[in-house]
Write a protein that holds these residues in place. Sequence first.
Motif, PDB file in Angstrom:
ATOM      1  N   GLU A 731     -12.431 -11.774   9.297  1.00 59.66           N
ATOM      2  CA  GLU A 731     -11.526 -12.861   8.955  1.00 59.66           C
ATOM      3  C   GLU A 731     -10.524 -13.037  10.092  1.00 59.66           C
ATOM      4  OE1 GLU A 731     -10.644 -13.173   4.426  1.00 59.66           O
ATOM      5  OE2 GLU A 731     -10.548 -11.049   4.927  1.00 59.66           O
ATOM      6  N   ASP A 732     -10.330 -14.279  10.521  1.00 57.36           N
ATOM      7  CA  ASP A 732      -9.389 -14.527  11.602  1.00 57.36           C
ATOM      8  C   ASP A 732      -7.953 -14.275  11.160  1.00 57.36           C
ATOM      9  OD1 ASP A 732     -11.400 -15.207  13.320  1.00 57.36           O
ATOM     10  OD2 ASP A 732     -11.336 -17.326  12.840  1.00 57.36           O
ATOM     11  N   ASN A 733      -7.670 -14.456   9.879  1.00 59.95           N
ATOM     12  CA  ASN A 733      -6.334 -14.165   9.361  1.00 59.95           C
ATOM     13  C   ASN A 733      -6.479 -13.349   8.090  1.00 59.95           C
ATOM     14  OD1 ASN A 733      -3.677 -14.062   8.566  1.00 59.95           O
ATOM     15  ND2 ASN A 733      -3.262 -16.182   9.076  1.00 59.95           N
ATOM     16  N   PRO A 734      -6.724 -12.038   8.221  1.00 58.77           N
ATOM     17  CA  PRO A 734      -7.017 -11.231   7.041  1.00 58.77           C
ATOM     18  C   PRO A 734      -5.857 -11.147   6.054  1.00 58.77           C
ATOM     19  CG  PRO A 734      -6.709  -9.844   8.976  1.00 58.77           C
ATOM     20  CD  PRO A 734      -6.771 -11.259   9.471  1.00 58.77           C
ATOM     21  N   PHE A 735      -4.618 -11.384   6.511  1.00 55.14           N
ATOM     22  CA  PHE A 735      -3.480 -11.345   5.593  1.00 55.14           C
ATOM     23  C   PHE A 735      -3.502 -12.534   4.630  1.00 55.14           C
ATOM     24  CE2 PHE A 735      -1.970  -8.485   8.854  1.00 55.14           C
ATOM     25  CZ  PHE A 735      -1.382  -7.483   8.098  1.00 55.14           C
ATOM     26  N   LEU A 736      -4.303 -13.546   4.938  1.00 53.63           N
ATOM     27  CA  LEU A 736      -4.458 -14.683   4.039  1.00 53.63           C
ATOM     28  C   LEU A 736      -5.877 -14.730   3.480  1.00 53.63           C
ATOM     29  CD1 LEU A 736      -2.538 -17.488   5.991  1.00 53.63           C
ATOM     30  CD2 LEU A 736      -1.697 -16.004   4.180  1.00 53.63           C
ATOM     31  N   GLY A 737      -6.550 -13.609   3.500  1.00 54.81           N
ATOM     32  CA  GLY A 737      -7.949 -13.589   3.109  1.00 54.81           C
ATOM     33  C   GLY A 737      -8.221 -12.710   1.908  1.00 54.81           C
ATOM     34  N   MET A 738      -9.344 -11.995   1.965  1.00 49.64           N
ATOM     35  CA  MET A 738      -9.791 -11.158   0.850  1.00 49.64           C
ATOM     36  C   MET A 738      -9.024  -9.844   0.863  1.00 49.64           C
ATOM     37  SD  MET A 738     -11.960 -12.701  -1.056  1.00 49.64           S
ATOM     38  CE  MET A 738     -12.870 -11.422  -1.916  1.00 49.64           C
ATOM     39  N   ARG A 739      -8.001  -9.766   0.038  1.00 44.27           N
ATOM     40  CA  ARG A 739      -7.205  -8.547  -0.073  1.00 44.27           C
ATOM     41  C   ARG A 739      -6.587  -8.492  -1.461  1.00 44.27           C
ATOM     42  NH1 ARG A 739      -1.391  -8.926   2.881  1.00 44.27           N
ATOM     43  NH2 ARG A 739      -1.406  -6.840   1.954  1.00 44.27           N
ATOM     44  N   GLY A 740      -6.035  -7.331  -1.809  1.00 42.14           N
ATOM     45  CA  GLY A 740      -5.334  -7.187  -3.073  1.00 42.14           C
ATOM     46  C   GLY A 740      -6.226  -7.456  -4.274  1.00 42.14           C
ATOM     47  N   ILE A 741      -5.668  -8.137  -5.267  1.00 43.70           N
ATOM     48  CA  ILE A 741      -6.378  -8.329  -6.526  1.00 43.70           C
ATOM     49  C   ILE A 741      -7.586  -9.228  -6.355  1.00 43.70           C
ATOM     50  CG2 ILE A 741      -5.020 -10.325  -7.270  1.00 43.70           C
ATOM     51  CD1 ILE A 741      -6.429  -7.394  -9.413  1.00 43.70           C
ATOM     52  N   ARG A 742      -7.537 -10.185  -5.425  1.00 48.44           N
ATOM     53  CA  ARG A 742      -8.694 -11.070  -5.272  1.00 48.44           C
ATOM     54  C   ARG A 742      -9.912 -10.283  -4.774  1.00 48.44           C
ATOM     55  NH1 ARG A 742      -5.664 -14.418  -0.514  1.00 48.44           N
ATOM     56  NH2 ARG A 742      -4.230 -14.596  -2.258  1.00 48.44           N
ATOM     57  N   LEU A 743      -9.659  -9.243  -3.975  1.00 51.35           N
ATOM     58  CA  LEU A 743     -10.766  -8.403  -3.522  1.00 51.35           C
ATOM     59  C   LEU A 743     -11.250  -7.505  -4.662  1.00 51.35           C
ATOM     60  CD1 LEU A 743     -12.564  -7.513  -1.183  1.00 51.35           C
ATOM     61  CD2 LEU A 743     -10.820  -5.855  -0.553  1.00 51.35           C
ATOM     62  N   SER A 744     -10.323  -6.938  -5.415  1.00 54.66           N
ATOM     63  CA  SER A 744     -10.718  -6.070  -6.532  1.00 54.66           C
ATOM     64  C   SER A 744     -11.519  -6.836  -7.574  1.00 54.66           C
ATOM     65  CB  SER A 744      -9.476  -5.457  -7.181  1.00 54.66           C
ATOM     66  OG  SER A 744      -8.851  -4.542  -6.309  1.00 54.66           O
ATOM     67  N   LEU A 745     -11.144  -8.087  -7.824  1.00 49.51           N
ATOM     68  CA  LEU A 745     -11.881  -8.869  -8.812  1.00 49.51           C
ATOM     69  C   LEU A 745     -13.287  -9.214  -8.350  1.00 49.51           C
ATOM     70  CD1 LEU A 745      -9.067 -11.261 -10.118  1.00 49.51           C
ATOM     71  CD2 LEU A 745     -10.144  -9.352 -11.332  1.00 49.51           C
ATOM     72  N   SER A 746     -13.532  -9.113  -7.040  1.00 48.88           N
ATOM     73  CA  SER A 746     -14.893  -9.334  -6.555  1.00 48.88           C
ATOM     74  C   SER A 746     -15.788  -8.120  -6.806  1.00 48.88           C
ATOM     75  CB  SER A 746     -14.874  -9.673  -5.058  1.00 48.88           C
ATOM     76  OG  SER A 746     -14.590  -8.534  -4.270  1.00 48.88           O
ATOM     77  N   ARG A 747     -15.165  -6.971  -7.095  1.00 48.23           N
ATOM     78  CA  ARG A 747     -15.903  -5.753  -7.463  1.00 48.23           C
ATOM     79  C   ARG A 747     -15.278  -5.176  -8.728  1.00 48.23           C
ATOM     80  NH1 ARG A 747     -18.671  -2.798  -3.632  1.00 48.23           N
ATOM     81  NH2 ARG A 747     -19.075  -1.387  -5.380  1.00 48.23           N
ATOM     82  N   PRO A 748     -15.444  -5.840  -9.869  1.00 50.33           N
ATOM     83  CA  PRO A 748     -14.776  -5.404 -11.100  1.00 50.33           C
ATOM     84  C   PRO A 748     -15.166  -3.996 -11.537  1.00 50.33           C
ATOM     85  CG  PRO A 748     -16.429  -7.100 -11.559  1.00 50.33           C
ATOM     86  CD  PRO A 748     -16.262  -7.055 -10.075  1.00 50.33           C
ATOM     87  N   ASP A 749     -16.337  -3.527 -11.109  1.00 49.77           N
ATOM     88  CA  ASP A 749     -16.736  -2.179 -11.484  1.00 49.77           C
ATOM     89  C   ASP A 749     -15.784  -1.136 -10.898  1.00 49.77           C
ATOM     90  OD1 ASP A 749     -17.802  -3.136  -8.996  1.00 49.77           O
ATOM     91  OD2 ASP A 749     -19.067  -1.351  -8.878  1.00 49.77           O
ATOM     92  N   ILE A 750     -15.361  -1.346  -9.638  1.00 51.38           N
ATOM     93  CA  ILE A 750     -14.434  -0.413  -8.998  1.00 51.38           C
ATOM     94  C   ILE A 750     -13.069  -0.478  -9.673  1.00 51.38           C
ATOM     95  CG2 ILE A 750     -13.182   0.069  -6.859  1.00 51.38           C
ATOM     96  CD1 ILE A 750     -15.657  -0.614  -5.309  1.00 51.38           C
ATOM     97  N   LEU A 751     -12.599  -1.698  -9.963  1.00 49.84           N
ATOM     98  CA  LEU A 751     -11.314  -1.856 -10.633  1.00 49.84           C
ATOM     99  C   LEU A 751     -11.355  -1.222 -12.026  1.00 49.84           C
ATOM    100  CD1 LEU A 751      -8.446  -2.946 -10.737  1.00 49.84           C
ATOM    101  CD2 LEU A 751      -9.381  -5.168 -11.439  1.00 49.84           C
ATOM    102  N   GLU A 752     -12.450  -1.405 -12.750  1.00 50.43           N
ATOM    103  CA  GLU A 752     -12.552  -0.868 -14.101  1.00 50.43           C
ATOM    104  C   GLU A 752     -12.532   0.661 -14.091  1.00 50.43           C
ATOM    105  OE1 GLU A 752     -15.559  -1.194 -17.944  1.00 50.43           O
ATOM    106  OE2 GLU A 752     -15.304  -2.910 -16.591  1.00 50.43           O
TER     107      GLU A 752
END
Length: 943
Positions: A731-752
């Motif tokens: 990502e050219d601007n990772p601070f505005l990309g896939m991080r935090g909760i939006r990343l965790s929700l992409s792998r709900p198994d890990i969050l669960e």
Amino acid sequence: MLTLTANDIRLGARATDWKEALAQAARDLEQAGYTTPDYLDGMMTRERQSSTVLGHGIAIPHGTPESRGAVVATGVRVLQFPDGITWHDGARVHVLVAIAAQSDEHLDILRHLTRVLDTPDLPDTLSRITDAGDLAARLSRTPVTPKCDRETLCLGVAATSPAELALVAAARLHRLHCIDTGFLARIAEQNPIDLGRGFWLSHHTEGARHPALALATPATPTPGLQGVFCLAAPRDAADELLERIDHILAGNAPMDRLDAEAWLAGMSGEAGPAVTATVTLLNHPGLHARPAKHLVQEARRHNAHIRIRLLEGDGPAVSATSLTRVIGLGARRGQTLRLSATGEDAEQAIAALTRAIHEGLGEAVAPLATAETRATHADLEPPAPLVDDQPIKAVAASPGLALAPAFVMRPPTLTYPDTANDGAEQIRRLQQALKDAAGQLQTLIRQAEGGEAAPILSVHVEMLRDEDLYQAAVEAIHEGASAEAAWWRAIETAARAQETLADRVLAERAADLRDVGRRVLANLCGAALPTPPDTPYVLVAEDLGPSDVARLDLTRVRGLVTARGGATAHSAILARALGLPAVVGAGERVLTLADGTDLVVDGERGCLVANPGRERRERIHRRLEHLSALQARAHECRHQPATTTDGHTVEVCANLGNTAHTPDAVARGADGVGLLRTEFIFMAHPEAPDLETQVHEYRQAFAALDGRPLVARTLDVGGDKPLDYWPLPREDNPFLGMRGIRLSLSRPDILETQVQALLTAAGDRPLRIMFPMVKDVAEFRAARAIVDRVQADVPVADLQVGVMVEVPSCALLAQSLAPEVDFFSIGTNDLTQYTLAIDRGHGTLSAEADGLHPAVLRLIRMTVEAAHDHGRWVGVCGELASDPQAVPVLVGLGVDELSVTSRRVPLVKACIRNLDLATARRQAHRALSLATAAEVRDALEAG
């Protein structure tokens, strides 16, 4: 990254010619609210400069930089023309991706398109799609870049059979987290396939996490065994990697003495023998459409087969005559292009292309500032010495105040020969130096056990074990280099590659590589590191590695000053953890200080003063005496509540990066843990930690807290904190990309699993779970649903679920969130940088990323008011909570809890006990009425 919905697409468009099609695209952008009518003129001007056709039936019309005033908001509209349009350059176009961009966003869209749309049947496919959602999916598909680079090469292995080499190659892919143990098992069960020319293939799809190709070669090649490829990829992702194998099999270069670069060149598609050259790209935005077209046109003038490859990337060499392939390289300024050519005009073609790239490919370019030019400039213009009693602005890295003589850490001059003719002895010396360095680091780790330095130094130990660094040095020794020269060449190559990364925080980790490298180099040269004085001092250095900070004797060092570095560098992080006042990025002038020069370090205001005058010195001494007395009283009263003089109590908790630090936080008087950064558990393991591992970690914290509340932030990775086993697209601007909760929700198994571990460990003890980087109520609901689902099976006695307020939209929407959350915790570090659009680690601007800016304070007030309207509590867990000037303002704004580093807990509690709520409210009201952070601080200092 390009993201589209069906609403952005208009199917079945018709136009008599390209001008009418362009007018329709401009009208669609205007109707969507992205542009004004004037934008069409900019789009026409852009077409007159150069066609925006990418090929394969796609054009990306957009305006010129001069027309950006007509852009209201960045956006994209897609028009499909089933019958096609003949563009002004003669190309047939079926889809227009019309872009309104306020800066250079269109370059990323363009690079994305060239990667996902380069298929032979694309024009026909685009013309026949009848569903807007299908077209959006086609255009938005994110490509996966296979792993095939220097890391996947295993050269000169002591093995004599294809099966042995296959296992070696598979083990390398496992270490790189491209495969799991199931893949290893399948490779062990099968026999490699004979490809001819002494090469073999071992391949499976089961357990292939990320497409990858490894190559293992024997120490003694034979005609029947030149090497074994290990291919890990599902069938639909294996084609590109199979092409790389074909490149090697089709080559005619001798295989018995190829080095890593030659293997990579062959696998990337560079024909051998070929005329080659490497050249640095100087174009500011990178290899976008205009310079790429210039390069392609130059390549087509020559009777030669020309390929081009990006050395810093993992991708193969591509045809220099394909515009989409060249743009798809995604090359940026400062990166290196490798050109190779065969054929009648090969030498002429390489010379012409090299010259064209140097000259800017039709654009004005400036040379890069190299180490040599910087050194030359420094020789011509040495930095001016500091002026006595004159404050110098720097980046505030760690709060506190110090006045002590300076000790300037000047690394020893290491002299060594560049060459040596006894390769075996040089390798032995290198191995011994590495062993000694590992022992030194292990000693430092034991001394720092339980502190922030230990995990960082453990990473340094792993760097010493990095096989690629070692092999690169050994290869240089075989080429005649001395052990010292070979090792430092390997370190500098790796560090420069790290510095080219778009992610600033990852790029700063190049300092860690050099820190490790200098330790080994000093061992090779038999040089001792500088020894600080036995009396109190302020440490001044060009930059500090983590091992430098870990060696500090805290009974003597009073503060830290560096010429370079940012607030997110490891040295700054450790200074904060150790409670040392520190400023960084102060400039080369600080290195002119003579040892023993009295130096003031103000880590709160971000400044330093050399040889302070009598009046300033007296002020500093009064502040230090006051601070010392305050610290003593604060320590004595650390277990008392933080209650203002008029009876208002604020909770003061600790921010922790590791559960092992919980007892220390309690001993310092913390009312609980206000922020547990749980990613430490995930970063400490090569794979996602299982339920049992996490439960064990969390229980340590709950046990030490003895009934005090624990606020745990769910996994916050992505951006500046990647996980090796969770690969993400660049990502050219990772601070505005896939991080935090939006990343965790992409792998709900890990969050669960994490939520289940927290609830299991908590039992009947108070647990607060909060989600990072939440932007609105929809994200909170999605994450809360996981908690509710787990809680149905794992009940807890005292659970609250909240959000971190780090994104301005979260504060602006606090009224809609407050009815659904149990609490808010404001992360002022990220909230400040996102609100002010200033990277808090920026070497020049970070001093202006001040959380006391009125804009940030207003967002905090909005959050507090919304929370209290619905009976919720609000904490602040960012660094602003530790700022003595900010504490009264935060209390006055109504913040219920402050969470700070453990060392600051007693002082912050003491600060609150000296306040009265009415005065704090007046200070907060005054701060909100001012225009800048500087005005706020001046007003607070004036009282």
